[in-house]
Design a protein around this motif. Structure first.
Motif, PDB file in Angstrom:
ATOM      1  N   ASP A  15      -3.051 -18.665  13.059  1.00 21.35           N
ATOM      2  CA  ASP A  15      -2.913 -20.190  13.481  1.00 21.35           C
ATOM      3  C   ASP A  15      -3.252 -20.930  12.101  1.00 21.35           C
ATOM      4  N   VAL A  16      -3.153 -22.287  12.267  1.00 23.01           N
ATOM      5  CA  VAL A  16      -2.882 -23.147  10.915  1.00 23.01           C
ATOM      6  C   VAL A  16      -4.445 -22.886  10.233  1.00 23.01           C
ATOM      7  N   GLU A  17      -5.532 -22.767  10.896  1.00 20.59           N
ATOM      8  CA  GLU A  17      -6.780 -22.607  10.129  1.00 20.59           C
ATOM      9  C   GLU A  17      -6.552 -21.279   9.262  1.00 20.59           C
ATOM     10  N   ARG A  18      -6.073 -20.355  10.020  1.00 14.68           N
ATOM     11  CA  ARG A  18      -5.791 -18.954   9.017  1.00 14.68           C
ATOM     12  C   ARG A  18      -4.850 -19.236   7.912  1.00 14.68           C
ATOM     13  N   ILE A  19      -3.876 -20.040   8.019  1.00 13.21           N
ATOM     14  CA  ILE A  19      -2.883 -20.207   7.245  1.00 13.21           C
ATOM     15  C   ILE A  19      -3.477 -21.099   6.106  1.00 13.21           C
ATOM     16  N   ARG A  20      -4.347 -22.103   6.335  1.00 11.04           N
ATOM     17  CA  ARG A  20      -5.220 -22.742   5.374  1.00 11.04           C
ATOM     18  C   ARG A  20      -6.044 -21.686   4.408  1.00 11.04           C
ATOM     19  N   ASN A  21      -6.679 -20.598   5.189  1.00  6.58           N
ATOM     20  CA  ASN A  21      -7.190 -19.596   4.480  1.00  6.58           C
ATOM     21  C   ASN A  21      -6.380 -18.804   3.352  1.00  6.58           C
ATOM     22  N   VAL A  22      -5.051 -18.606   3.855  1.00  3.35           N
ATOM     23  CA  VAL A  22      -4.118 -17.904   3.054  1.00  3.35           C
ATOM     24  C   VAL A  22      -3.779 -18.673   1.956  1.00  3.35           C
ATOM     25  N   ALA A  23      -3.738 -20.113   2.049  1.00  8.19           N
ATOM     26  CA  ALA A  23      -3.506 -20.810   0.991  1.00  8.19           C
ATOM     27  C   ALA A  23      -4.539 -20.918   0.040  1.00  8.19           C
ATOM     28  N   ARG A  24      -5.634 -20.571   0.421  1.00 10.03           N
ATOM     29  CA  ARG A  24      -6.898 -20.526  -0.679  1.00 10.03           C
ATOM     30  C   ARG A  24      -6.816 -19.228  -1.472  1.00 10.03           C
ATOM     31  N   HIS A  25      -6.516 -18.274  -0.843  1.00 11.77           N
ATOM     32  CA  HIS A  25      -5.896 -16.873  -1.867  1.00 11.77           C
ATOM     33  C   HIS A  25      -4.933 -17.302  -2.492  1.00 11.77           C
ATOM     34  N   VAL A  26      -3.841 -17.921  -2.339  1.00  6.60           N
ATOM     35  CA  VAL A  26      -2.665 -18.311  -3.216  1.00  6.60           C
ATOM     36  C   VAL A  26      -3.258 -19.262  -4.404  1.00  6.60           C
ATOM     37  N   GLU A  27      -3.925 -20.265  -4.023  1.00 12.04           N
ATOM     38  CA  GLU A  27      -4.632 -21.027  -4.870  1.00 12.04           C
ATOM     39  C   GLU A  27      -5.321 -20.052  -6.012  1.00 12.04           C
ATOM     40  N   ARG A  28      -6.345 -19.414  -5.605  1.00 18.52           N
ATOM     41  CA  ARG A  28      -6.834 -18.624  -6.552  1.00 18.52           C
ATOM     42  C   ARG A  28      -5.893 -17.934  -7.614  1.00 18.52           C
ATOM     43  N   GLU A  29      -4.825 -17.349  -7.026  1.00 20.62           N
ATOM     44  CA  GLU A  29      -3.926 -16.751  -8.043  1.00 20.62           C
ATOM     45  C   GLU A  29      -3.077 -17.551  -8.908  1.00 20.62           C
ATOM     46  N   VAL A  30      -2.869 -18.744  -8.337  1.00 22.76           N
ATOM     47  CA  VAL A  30      -2.103 -19.668  -9.237  1.00 22.76           C
ATOM     48  C   VAL A  30      -2.876 -20.199 -10.342  1.00 22.76           C
ATOM     49  N   LYS A  31      -4.144 -20.433  -9.903  1.00 23.46           N
ATOM     50  CA  LYS A  31      -5.143 -21.047 -10.907  1.00 23.46           C
ATOM     51  C   LYS A  31      -5.440 -19.989 -11.864  1.00 23.46           C
ATOM     52  N   MET A 219       7.805   3.278  -3.973  1.00 22.08           N
ATOM     53  CA  MET A 219       7.783   4.586  -4.839  1.00 22.08           C
ATOM     54  C   MET A 219       8.893   4.552  -5.895  1.00 22.08           C
ATOM     55  N   VAL A 220      10.155   4.285  -5.316  1.00 22.07           N
ATOM     56  CA  VAL A 220      11.296   4.444  -6.195  1.00 22.07           C
ATOM     57  C   VAL A 220      11.317   3.356  -7.285  1.00 22.07           C
ATOM     58  N   TYR A 221      10.851   2.230  -6.879  1.00 17.25           N
ATOM     59  CA  TYR A 221      10.813   0.911  -8.270  1.00 17.25           C
ATOM     60  C   TYR A 221       9.545   0.733  -8.832  1.00 17.25           C
ATOM     61  N   LYS A 222       8.655   1.755  -8.484  1.00 19.78           N
ATOM     62  CA  LYS A 222       7.292   1.911  -9.168  1.00 19.78           C
ATOM     63  C   LYS A 222       6.509   0.630  -8.896  1.00 19.78           C
ATOM     64  N   VAL A 223       6.611  -0.297  -7.904  1.00 13.87           N
ATOM     65  CA  VAL A 223       6.102  -1.416  -7.716  1.00 13.87           C
ATOM     66  C   VAL A 223       4.495  -1.140  -7.680  1.00 13.87           C
ATOM     67  N   PRO A 224       3.587  -1.839  -8.332  1.00 12.57           N
ATOM     68  CA  PRO A 224       2.010  -1.611  -8.086  1.00 12.57           C
ATOM     69  C   PRO A 224       1.775  -2.356  -6.868  1.00 12.57           C
ATOM     70  N   LEU A 225       1.099  -1.464  -6.073  1.00 14.96           N
ATOM     71  CA  LEU A 225       1.216  -1.873  -4.787  1.00 14.96           C
ATOM     72  C   LEU A 225      -0.184  -1.909  -4.142  1.00 14.96           C
ATOM     73  N   GLN A 226      -1.039  -2.893  -3.701  1.00 14.82           N
ATOM     74  CA  GLN A 226      -2.229  -2.735  -3.189  1.00 14.82           C
ATOM     75  C   GLN A 226      -2.554  -3.283  -1.870  1.00 14.82           C
ATOM     76  N   VAL A 227      -3.273  -2.630  -1.068  1.00 13.78           N
ATOM     77  CA  VAL A 227      -3.433  -3.195   0.661  1.00 13.78           C
ATOM     78  C   VAL A 227      -4.968  -3.600   0.225  1.00 13.78           C
ATOM     79  N   ARG A 228      -5.087  -4.883   0.928  1.00 21.33           N
ATOM     80  CA  ARG A 228      -6.235  -5.781   0.688  1.00 21.33           C
ATOM     81  C   ARG A 228      -6.438  -6.596   1.966  1.00 21.33           C
ATOM     82  N   SER A 229      -7.644  -7.138   2.040  1.00 19.22           N
ATOM     83  CA  SER A 229      -7.848  -7.999   3.368  1.00 19.22           C
ATOM     84  C   SER A 229      -7.883  -9.707   2.790  1.00 19.22           C
ATOM     85  N   SER A 230      -7.123 -10.168   4.117  1.00 17.64           N
ATOM     86  CA  SER A 230      -7.222 -11.583   3.957  1.00 17.64           C
ATOM     87  C   SER A 230      -8.325 -12.442   4.398  1.00 17.64           C
ATOM     88  N   PHE A 231      -9.263 -11.255   5.019  1.00 23.65           N
ATOM     89  CA  PHE A 231     -10.488 -12.203   5.646  1.00 23.65           C
ATOM     90  C   PHE A 231     -11.702 -12.055   4.828  1.00 23.65           C
TER      91      PHE A 231
END
Ligand code: ADP
Ligand code: ASP
Ligand code: MG
Length: 418
Positions: A15-31, A219-231
Protein backbone atom coordinates in the motif's frame (compact mmCIF):
# COMPACT_ATOMS: atom_id res chain seq x y z
CA UNK A 1 29.99 4.51 -4.16
CA UNK A 2 28.84 2.46 -7.09
CA UNK A 3 25.59 1.63 -8.79
CA UNK A 4 22.93 -0.27 -6.87
CA UNK A 5 19.71 -1.98 -7.96
CA UNK A 6 17.13 -2.32 -5.17
CA UNK A 7 14.17 -4.64 -5.84
CA UNK A 8 11.01 -4.60 -3.72
CA UNK A 9 8.46 -7.45 -3.85
CA UNK A 10 4.68 -7.36 -3.53
CA UNK A 11 4.32 -7.27 0.27
CA UNK A 12 6.99 -4.56 0.43
CA UNK A 13 4.83 -2.26 -1.75
CA UNK A 14 1.42 -3.51 -0.56
CA UNK A 15 0.00 0.00 0.00
CA UNK A 16 1.09 3.63 -0.16
CA UNK A 17 2.39 3.55 3.43
CA UNK A 18 4.61 0.56 2.57
CA UNK A 19 5.75 2.43 -0.55
CA UNK A 20 6.78 5.34 1.70
CA UNK A 21 8.82 2.87 3.72
CA UNK A 22 10.47 1.65 0.51
CA UNK A 23 11.28 5.25 -0.39
CA UNK A 24 13.10 5.64 2.93
CA UNK A 25 15.29 2.61 2.12
CA UNK A 26 16.03 4.22 -1.25
CA UNK A 27 16.77 7.58 0.41
CA UNK A 28 19.32 5.91 2.71
CA UNK A 29 21.24 4.48 -0.25
CA UNK A 30 21.04 7.73 -2.25
CA UNK A 31 22.39 9.64 0.76
CA UNK A 32 25.21 7.12 1.06
CA UNK A 33 26.22 8.18 -2.46
CA UNK A 34 24.88 5.31 -4.57
CA UNK A 35 23.45 5.74 -8.05
CA UNK A 36 20.21 3.86 -7.57
CA UNK A 37 17.77 2.03 -9.82
CA UNK A 38 14.74 0.49 -8.15
CA UNK A 39 12.74 -2.43 -9.54
CA UNK A 40 9.24 -2.86 -8.13
CA UNK A 41 6.63 -5.63 -8.14
CA UNK A 42 2.89 -5.10 -8.20
CA UNK A 43 1.15 -4.55 -4.85
CA UNK A 44 0.60 -7.86 -3.03
CA UNK A 45 -2.36 -9.76 -4.49
CA UNK A 46 -2.63 -7.54 -7.57
CA UNK A 47 -1.14 -9.95 -10.12
CA UNK A 48 -3.37 -12.78 -8.85
CA UNK A 49 -6.40 -10.54 -9.17
CA UNK A 50 -5.51 -9.40 -12.68
CA UNK A 51 -4.79 -12.99 -13.80
CA UNK A 52 -8.12 -14.05 -12.25
CA UNK A 53 -9.96 -11.45 -14.32
CA UNK A 54 -8.33 -12.82 -17.47
CA UNK A 55 -9.54 -16.35 -16.62
CA UNK A 56 -13.00 -15.01 -15.81
CA UNK A 57 -13.14 -13.21 -19.16
CA UNK A 58 -12.26 -16.43 -21.01
CA UNK A 59 -10.63 -19.58 -19.59
CA UNK A 60 -8.38 -19.90 -22.66
CA UNK A 61 -7.34 -16.33 -23.42
CA UNK A 62 -4.84 -14.65 -25.71
CA UNK A 63 -1.41 -14.59 -24.03
CA UNK A 64 -0.63 -11.14 -25.48
CA UNK A 65 -3.66 -9.63 -23.79
CA UNK A 66 -2.87 -11.48 -20.55
CA UNK A 67 0.53 -9.78 -20.59
CA UNK A 68 -0.97 -6.37 -21.33
CA UNK A 69 -3.26 -6.80 -18.32
CA UNK A 70 -0.98 -8.32 -15.68
CA UNK A 71 1.89 -5.92 -16.50
CA UNK A 72 -0.29 -3.03 -15.33
CA UNK A 73 0.25 -3.94 -11.65
CA UNK A 74 3.95 -3.04 -11.79
CA UNK A 75 3.18 0.14 -13.75
CA UNK A 76 1.08 1.45 -10.87
CA UNK A 77 3.73 0.83 -8.21
CA UNK A 78 6.56 2.31 -10.29
CA UNK A 79 4.58 5.53 -10.74
CA UNK A 80 3.58 5.69 -7.08
CA UNK A 81 7.14 5.20 -5.84
CA UNK A 82 8.39 7.90 -8.22
CA UNK A 83 5.77 10.31 -6.84
CA UNK A 84 6.66 9.50 -3.22
CA UNK A 85 10.40 9.92 -3.90
CA UNK A 86 9.81 13.24 -5.66
CA UNK A 87 7.72 14.37 -2.70
CA UNK A 88 10.71 13.63 -0.44
CA UNK A 89 12.90 15.79 -2.65
CA UNK A 90 14.63 12.91 -4.41
CA UNK A 91 14.61 13.21 -8.23
CA UNK A 92 12.96 10.07 -9.65
CA UNK A 93 11.35 8.85 -12.85
CA UNK A 94 9.29 5.71 -13.56
CA UNK A 95 10.14 3.37 -16.45
CA UNK A 96 8.01 0.73 -18.13
CA UNK A 97 9.78 -2.17 -19.85
CA UNK A 98 9.32 -0.73 -23.36
CA UNK A 99 10.67 2.67 -22.36
CA UNK A 100 14.07 1.32 -21.33
CA UNK A 101 13.79 -0.78 -23.57
CA UNK A 102 14.06 -4.19 -21.89
CA UNK A 103 13.75 -6.53 -24.86
CA UNK A 104 12.55 -10.11 -24.52
CA UNK A 105 11.76 -13.07 -26.76
CA UNK A 106 8.18 -13.55 -27.89
CA UNK A 107 7.06 -16.20 -25.39
CA UNK A 108 4.17 -14.27 -23.86
CA UNK A 109 3.57 -15.08 -20.20
CA UNK A 110 7.02 -16.66 -19.76
CA UNK A 111 9.35 -14.44 -21.78
CA UNK A 112 13.12 -14.44 -21.47
CA UNK A 113 15.16 -11.25 -21.46
CA UNK A 114 17.16 -10.84 -24.67
CA UNK A 115 18.80 -7.42 -24.24
CA UNK A 116 18.64 -4.30 -22.09
CA UNK A 117 19.71 -0.89 -23.29
CA UNK A 118 21.04 0.69 -20.10
CA UNK A 119 22.37 3.92 -21.66
CA UNK A 120 19.56 6.34 -20.91
CA UNK A 121 19.00 5.05 -17.39
CA UNK A 122 22.72 5.09 -16.62
CA UNK A 123 22.98 8.68 -17.82
CA UNK A 124 20.09 9.81 -15.64
CA UNK A 125 21.37 7.89 -12.63
CA UNK A 126 24.68 9.69 -12.97
CA UNK A 127 22.76 12.98 -12.90
CA UNK A 128 21.27 11.89 -9.57
CA UNK A 129 17.87 10.71 -10.77
CA UNK A 130 16.52 7.45 -9.32
CA UNK A 131 15.18 5.14 -12.04
CA UNK A 132 12.03 3.35 -10.80
CA UNK A 133 11.55 0.39 -13.11
CA UNK A 134 8.37 -1.67 -13.43
CA UNK A 135 9.53 -5.26 -12.87
CA UNK A 136 8.18 -8.43 -14.53
CA UNK A 137 7.72 -6.81 -17.96
CA UNK A 138 9.50 -6.18 -21.22
CA UNK A 139 8.83 -5.68 -24.90
CA UNK A 140 8.73 -8.56 -27.38
CA UNK A 141 9.81 -8.79 -31.03
CA UNK A 142 6.17 -8.04 -31.95
CA UNK A 143 6.50 -4.70 -30.06
CA UNK A 144 3.93 -5.83 -27.52
CA UNK A 145 4.29 -6.05 -23.74
CA UNK A 146 5.63 -9.37 -22.46
CA UNK A 147 5.89 -10.71 -18.89
CA UNK A 148 8.59 -12.90 -17.43
CA UNK A 149 6.57 -15.53 -15.54
CA UNK A 150 5.42 -15.39 -11.91
CA UNK A 151 8.04 -13.99 -9.59
CA UNK A 152 9.71 -12.38 -12.62
CA UNK A 153 10.55 -9.04 -11.00
CA UNK A 154 13.53 -10.76 -9.36
CA UNK A 155 14.80 -11.53 -12.85
CA UNK A 156 14.15 -7.96 -14.05
CA UNK A 157 16.23 -6.69 -11.13
CA UNK A 158 19.20 -9.00 -11.68
CA UNK A 159 19.16 -8.38 -15.43
CA UNK A 160 19.12 -4.60 -14.92
CA UNK A 161 21.96 -4.95 -12.40
CA UNK A 162 23.97 -6.97 -14.95
CA UNK A 163 23.30 -4.35 -17.65
CA UNK A 164 24.33 -1.50 -15.35
CA UNK A 165 27.23 -3.35 -13.78
CA UNK A 166 25.59 -2.84 -10.41
CA UNK A 167 25.09 -4.85 -7.22
CA UNK A 168 21.54 -6.09 -6.58
CA UNK A 169 19.64 -6.12 -3.29
CA UNK A 170 16.35 -8.05 -3.30
CA UNK A 171 14.11 -6.72 -0.53
CA UNK A 172 11.33 -9.07 0.54
CA UNK A 173 9.21 -10.08 3.55
CA UNK A 174 11.87 -12.34 5.13
CA UNK A 175 15.32 -11.17 6.15
CA UNK A 176 17.29 -13.59 3.99
CA UNK A 177 17.52 -17.08 2.57
CA UNK A 178 16.81 -19.72 5.18
CA UNK A 179 17.68 -23.40 5.51
CA UNK A 180 13.98 -24.06 4.69
CA UNK A 181 10.87 -21.94 4.15
CA UNK A 182 10.64 -20.13 7.52
CA UNK A 183 6.86 -20.12 7.17
CA UNK A 184 6.70 -23.86 7.60
CA UNK A 185 9.85 -24.65 9.58
CA UNK A 186 10.02 -22.45 12.67
CA UNK A 187 13.50 -23.83 13.46
CA UNK A 188 14.86 -22.69 10.06
CA UNK A 189 18.06 -20.66 10.24
CA UNK A 190 19.04 -17.66 8.16
CA UNK A 191 22.13 -18.26 6.06
CA UNK A 192 24.75 -15.50 5.90
CA UNK A 193 25.86 -16.79 2.50
CA UNK A 194 24.69 -19.32 -0.04
CA UNK A 195 26.39 -20.31 -3.30
CA UNK A 196 24.79 -19.44 -6.65
CA UNK A 197 24.56 -23.15 -7.41
CA UNK A 198 22.75 -24.09 -4.22
CA UNK A 199 20.42 -21.13 -4.56
CA UNK A 200 19.69 -22.16 -8.13
CA UNK A 201 18.71 -25.66 -7.00
CA UNK A 202 16.67 -24.30 -4.08
CA UNK A 203 14.78 -21.92 -6.37
CA UNK A 204 14.10 -24.50 -9.07
CA UNK A 205 12.99 -27.01 -6.43
CA UNK A 206 10.36 -24.68 -5.02
CA UNK A 207 11.93 -22.04 -2.74
CA UNK A 208 10.14 -19.06 -4.23
CA UNK A 209 12.24 -16.46 -2.42
CA UNK A 210 14.05 -15.91 -5.77
CA UNK A 211 12.84 -16.73 -9.28
CA UNK A 212 15.09 -19.45 -10.75
CA UNK A 213 16.01 -17.42 -13.80
CA UNK A 214 17.21 -14.53 -11.64
CA UNK A 215 19.74 -16.81 -9.93
CA UNK A 216 20.90 -18.17 -13.29
CA UNK A 217 21.54 -14.63 -14.52
CA UNK A 218 23.30 -13.61 -11.32
CA UNK A 219 25.55 -16.66 -11.62
CA UNK A 220 26.41 -16.07 -15.27
CA UNK A 221 26.99 -12.33 -14.97
CA UNK A 222 28.51 -12.55 -11.48
CA UNK A 223 26.05 -10.05 -10.05
CA UNK A 224 26.59 -9.58 -6.32
CA UNK A 225 23.15 -10.53 -5.01
CA UNK A 226 21.71 -10.04 -1.54
CA UNK A 227 18.30 -11.07 -0.17
CA UNK A 228 17.20 -8.82 2.68
CA UNK A 229 14.07 -7.49 4.38
CA UNK A 230 12.19 -4.28 3.64
CA UNK A 231 10.56 -4.65 7.07
CA UNK A 232 13.73 -3.75 8.95
CA UNK A 233 14.00 -0.07 9.85
CA UNK A 234 15.25 1.93 6.86
CA UNK A 235 17.86 3.68 9.02
CA UNK A 236 21.60 3.97 8.68
CA UNK A 237 22.21 0.95 10.91
CA UNK A 238 20.95 -1.19 8.05
CA UNK A 239 23.38 0.22 5.52
CA UNK A 240 25.43 -2.37 3.60
CA UNK A 241 29.08 -2.51 4.61
CA UNK A 242 31.69 -1.14 2.19
CA UNK A 243 32.43 -4.71 1.00
CA UNK A 244 28.84 -4.97 -0.24
CA UNK A 245 27.64 -7.39 2.46
CA UNK A 246 24.71 -6.39 4.59
CA UNK A 247 22.10 -7.64 7.02
CA UNK A 248 20.65 -10.25 4.63
CA UNK A 249 21.94 -13.34 2.81
CA UNK A 250 24.64 -12.95 0.18
CA UNK A 251 24.28 -15.21 -2.87
CA UNK A 252 27.84 -15.62 -4.07
CA UNK A 253 30.57 -17.87 -5.45
CA UNK A 254 31.28 -21.07 -3.58
CA UNK A 255 34.82 -19.94 -2.78
CA UNK A 256 33.48 -17.10 -0.68
CA UNK A 257 31.66 -19.44 1.68
CA UNK A 258 33.75 -20.08 4.73
CA UNK A 259 31.50 -22.37 6.73
CA UNK A 260 30.61 -25.31 4.45
CA UNK A 261 27.66 -27.56 5.24
CA UNK A 262 26.97 -30.87 3.56
CA UNK A 263 23.32 -29.86 3.25
CA UNK A 264 22.44 -26.16 3.15
CA UNK A 265 18.68 -26.40 2.81
CA UNK A 266 15.44 -28.29 2.34
CA UNK A 267 13.03 -27.22 -0.41
CA UNK A 268 9.55 -28.40 -1.31
CA UNK A 269 7.14 -27.98 -4.18
CA UNK A 270 3.46 -28.77 -4.34
CA UNK A 271 3.43 -27.97 -8.02
CA UNK A 272 3.69 -31.64 -8.94
CA UNK A 273 1.48 -34.32 -10.45
CA UNK A 274 2.17 -38.00 -10.98
CA UNK A 275 1.25 -40.14 -13.98
CA UNK A 276 1.61 -43.94 -13.90
CA UNK A 277 1.33 -46.07 -17.03
CA UNK A 278 0.72 -49.73 -16.29
CA UNK A 279 1.84 -52.64 -18.42
CA UNK A 280 3.62 -51.17 -21.38
CA UNK A 281 5.66 -53.47 -23.61
CA UNK A 282 9.16 -53.84 -22.22
CA UNK A 283 11.07 -53.26 -25.46
CA UNK A 284 13.36 -50.67 -27.05
CA UNK A 285 11.64 -47.50 -28.19
CA UNK A 286 8.75 -47.54 -25.72
CA UNK A 287 10.04 -44.64 -23.60
CA UNK A 288 10.68 -42.61 -26.74
CA UNK A 289 7.11 -43.18 -27.95
CA UNK A 290 5.79 -42.05 -24.54
CA UNK A 291 7.97 -39.05 -23.84
CA UNK A 292 8.33 -37.83 -27.42
CA UNK A 293 4.70 -36.72 -27.76
CA UNK A 294 4.83 -35.09 -24.29
CA UNK A 295 7.88 -33.05 -25.31
CA UNK A 296 6.17 -32.05 -28.55
CA UNK A 297 3.24 -30.77 -26.47
CA UNK A 298 5.75 -28.65 -24.45
CA UNK A 299 5.24 -30.70 -21.30
CA UNK A 300 8.38 -31.09 -19.19
CA UNK A 301 8.78 -34.40 -17.41
CA UNK A 302 10.74 -34.38 -14.18
CA UNK A 303 11.09 -37.64 -12.21
CA UNK A 304 10.88 -40.99 -14.01
CA UNK A 305 10.70 -44.49 -12.50
CA UNK A 306 10.41 -47.73 -14.46
CA UNK A 307 9.65 -51.10 -12.84
CA UNK A 308 8.90 -54.57 -14.08
CA UNK A 309 5.11 -55.12 -13.90
CA UNK A 310 3.66 -57.77 -11.64
CA UNK A 311 3.30 -60.15 -14.61
CA UNK A 312 7.08 -60.06 -15.19
CA UNK A 313 6.83 -59.43 -18.93
CA UNK A 314 5.74 -55.79 -19.17
CA UNK A 315 6.86 -52.56 -17.50
CA UNK A 316 5.21 -49.87 -15.38
CA UNK A 317 6.43 -46.32 -15.95
CA UNK A 318 5.76 -43.55 -13.42
CA UNK A 319 6.73 -39.93 -13.98
CA UNK A 320 5.91 -36.42 -12.81
CA UNK A 321 4.85 -33.26 -14.62
CA UNK A 322 3.95 -29.78 -13.37
CA UNK A 323 0.44 -29.81 -11.92
CA UNK A 324 -0.80 -27.31 -14.49
CA UNK A 325 0.22 -29.72 -17.27
CA UNK A 326 -1.52 -32.83 -15.88
CA UNK A 327 -4.72 -32.63 -17.94
CA UNK A 328 -2.81 -31.95 -21.12
CA UNK A 329 -0.44 -34.87 -20.41
CA UNK A 330 -3.38 -37.24 -19.92
CA UNK A 331 -4.91 -36.12 -23.22
CA UNK A 332 -1.61 -36.56 -25.07
CA UNK A 333 -1.05 -40.04 -23.65
CA UNK A 334 -4.59 -41.21 -24.30
CA UNK A 335 -4.08 -40.01 -27.85
CA UNK A 336 -1.13 -42.39 -28.36
CA UNK A 337 -2.52 -45.25 -26.27
CA UNK A 338 -3.21 -47.56 -29.20
CA UNK A 339 0.20 -46.96 -30.69
CA UNK A 340 2.07 -47.59 -27.45
CA UNK A 341 -0.25 -50.28 -26.17
CA UNK A 342 -0.39 -49.76 -22.41
CA UNK A 343 -3.10 -51.24 -20.24
CA UNK A 344 -3.93 -48.48 -17.80
CA UNK A 345 -3.15 -44.82 -17.06
CA UNK A 346 -3.36 -43.61 -13.47
CA UNK A 347 -2.74 -40.09 -12.20
CA UNK A 348 -2.69 -38.05 -9.02
CA UNK A 349 -2.16 -34.41 -8.16
CA UNK A 350 -1.88 -35.11 -4.42
CA UNK A 351 1.88 -35.38 -4.46
CA UNK A 352 4.74 -33.09 -3.46
CA UNK A 353 8.45 -33.05 -4.11
CA UNK A 354 10.80 -32.59 -1.17
CA UNK A 355 14.50 -32.01 -1.79
CA UNK A 356 17.72 -31.70 0.16
CA UNK A 357 20.34 -29.42 -1.39
CA UNK A 358 24.02 -28.92 -0.64
CA UNK A 359 27.32 -28.61 -2.45
CA UNK A 360 28.92 -30.73 0.28
CA UNK A 361 27.16 -33.76 -1.24
CA UNK A 362 29.82 -33.89 -3.90
CA UNK A 363 32.32 -35.10 -1.35
CA UNK A 364 30.11 -36.79 1.26
CA UNK A 365 28.45 -40.19 0.94
CA UNK A 366 25.31 -41.16 2.81
CA UNK A 367 23.20 -38.03 2.25
CA UNK A 368 20.46 -39.92 0.39
CA UNK A 369 20.54 -42.81 2.85
CA UNK A 370 19.93 -40.44 5.73
CA UNK A 371 17.03 -38.88 3.86
CA UNK A 372 15.35 -42.23 3.23
CA UNK A 373 15.88 -43.35 6.82
CA UNK A 374 14.40 -40.25 8.35
CA UNK A 375 11.34 -40.36 6.06
CA UNK A 376 10.89 -44.07 6.89
CA UNK A 377 10.95 -43.27 10.60
CA UNK A 378 8.01 -40.93 10.05
CA UNK A 379 6.19 -43.59 8.02
CA UNK A 380 6.40 -41.52 4.81
CA UNK A 381 6.42 -43.57 1.62
CA UNK A 382 8.71 -42.52 -1.23
CA UNK A 383 7.07 -42.74 -4.67
CA UNK A 384 9.95 -41.59 -6.86
CA UNK A 385 13.52 -40.34 -6.47
CA UNK A 386 15.83 -38.12 -8.52
CA UNK A 387 19.34 -36.97 -7.76
CA UNK A 388 21.91 -34.58 -9.12
CA UNK A 389 25.41 -33.80 -7.94
CA UNK A 390 24.13 -31.44 -5.25
CA UNK A 391 20.55 -32.52 -4.53
CA UNK A 392 18.31 -35.48 -3.76
CA UNK A 393 14.56 -35.14 -4.40
CA UNK A 394 11.76 -37.50 -3.42
CA UNK A 395 8.12 -37.57 -4.38
CA UNK A 396 5.72 -38.14 -1.49
CA UNK A 397 2.03 -37.86 -0.60
CA UNK A 398 1.25 -34.13 -0.42
CA UNK A 399 -0.35 -34.46 3.02
CA UNK A 400 3.09 -35.22 4.51
CA UNK A 401 4.95 -32.26 2.97
CA UNK A 402 5.41 -30.23 6.12
CA UNK A 403 6.17 -33.26 8.26
CA UNK A 404 8.83 -34.38 5.78
CA UNK A 405 10.46 -30.94 5.48
CA UNK A 406 10.63 -30.56 9.27
CA UNK A 407 11.94 -34.11 9.81
CA UNK A 408 14.68 -33.65 7.20
CA UNK A 409 15.60 -30.23 8.54
CA UNK A 410 16.24 -31.86 11.90
CA UNK A 411 17.92 -34.97 10.49
CA UNK A 412 20.63 -32.93 8.76
CA UNK A 413 21.30 -30.87 11.88
CA UNK A 414 19.89 -27.68 10.40
CA UNK A 415 17.53 -26.79 13.27
CA UNK A 416 18.41 -23.56 15.05
CA UNK A 417 19.64 -24.11 18.58
CA UNK A 418 17.42 -22.21 20.97
P1 ADP B 1 8.28 -11.12 -2.89
O1 ADP B 1 6.84 -10.76 -3.00
O2 ADP B 1 9.07 -10.15 -2.08
O3 ADP B 1 8.91 -11.43 -4.23
P2 ADP B 1 7.98 -13.95 -2.37
O4 ADP B 1 6.71 -14.31 -1.68
O5 ADP B 1 8.06 -14.20 -3.83
O6 ADP B 1 8.33 -12.44 -2.01
O7 ADP B 1 9.21 -14.72 -1.68
C1 ADP B 1 9.41 -14.62 -0.28
C2 ADP B 1 8.87 -15.86 0.40
O8 ADP B 1 9.67 -16.99 0.02
C3 ADP B 1 8.98 -15.86 1.91
O9 ADP B 1 7.87 -15.21 2.49
C4 ADP B 1 9.06 -17.33 2.27
O10 ADP B 1 7.83 -17.85 2.73
C5 ADP B 1 9.38 -18.02 0.94
N1 ADP B 1 10.49 -18.96 1.02
C6 ADP B 1 10.49 -20.24 0.57
N2 ADP B 1 11.63 -20.86 0.81
C7 ADP B 1 12.43 -19.96 1.45
C8 ADP B 1 13.77 -20.01 1.98
N3 ADP B 1 14.52 -21.11 1.88
N4 ADP B 1 14.26 -18.90 2.56
C9 ADP B 1 13.51 -17.77 2.66
N5 ADP B 1 12.24 -17.66 2.18
C10 ADP B 1 11.70 -18.75 1.59
N1 ASP C 1 3.93 -9.33 -9.79
C1 ASP C 1 4.48 -10.54 -10.41
C2 ASP C 1 4.01 -11.77 -9.67
O1 ASP C 1 3.28 -11.67 -8.70
C3 ASP C 1 5.97 -10.50 -10.50
C4 ASP C 1 6.71 -10.44 -9.18
O2 ASP C 1 6.14 -10.03 -8.17
O3 ASP C 1 7.89 -10.78 -9.16
O4 ASP C 1 4.32 -12.87 -10.07
MG1 MG D 1 8.85 -13.14 -5.46
Amino acid sequence: MGRLVMKFGGTSVADVERIRNVARHVEREVKAGHHVAVVVSAMAGTTDRLAGWCREAAPFHDAREYDAIVASGEQVTSGLLAIVLQDMGIPARSWHGWQIPLKTDGVHGAARIAAIDGDEIRKRMEQGQVAVIAGFQGIGPDKRITTLGRGGSDTSAVAVAAALDAACDIYTDVDGVYTADPRIVSAARKLDRISYEEMLEQASLGAKVLQTRSVELAMVYKVPLQVRSSFEPPDAANQNKPDGTGPGTLVCDEERIVEQHVVSGIAYSRDEAKVAIRKVKDQPGVSASLFGPLAEADISVDMIVQNVSADGSTADITFTVARKDLQKAIEVLNGVKDKIGFQELMHSADVAKVSVVGIGMRSHAGVAARMFKSLAEKGINIQAITTSEIKVSVLIDEAYTELAVRALHQAYGLDAKH
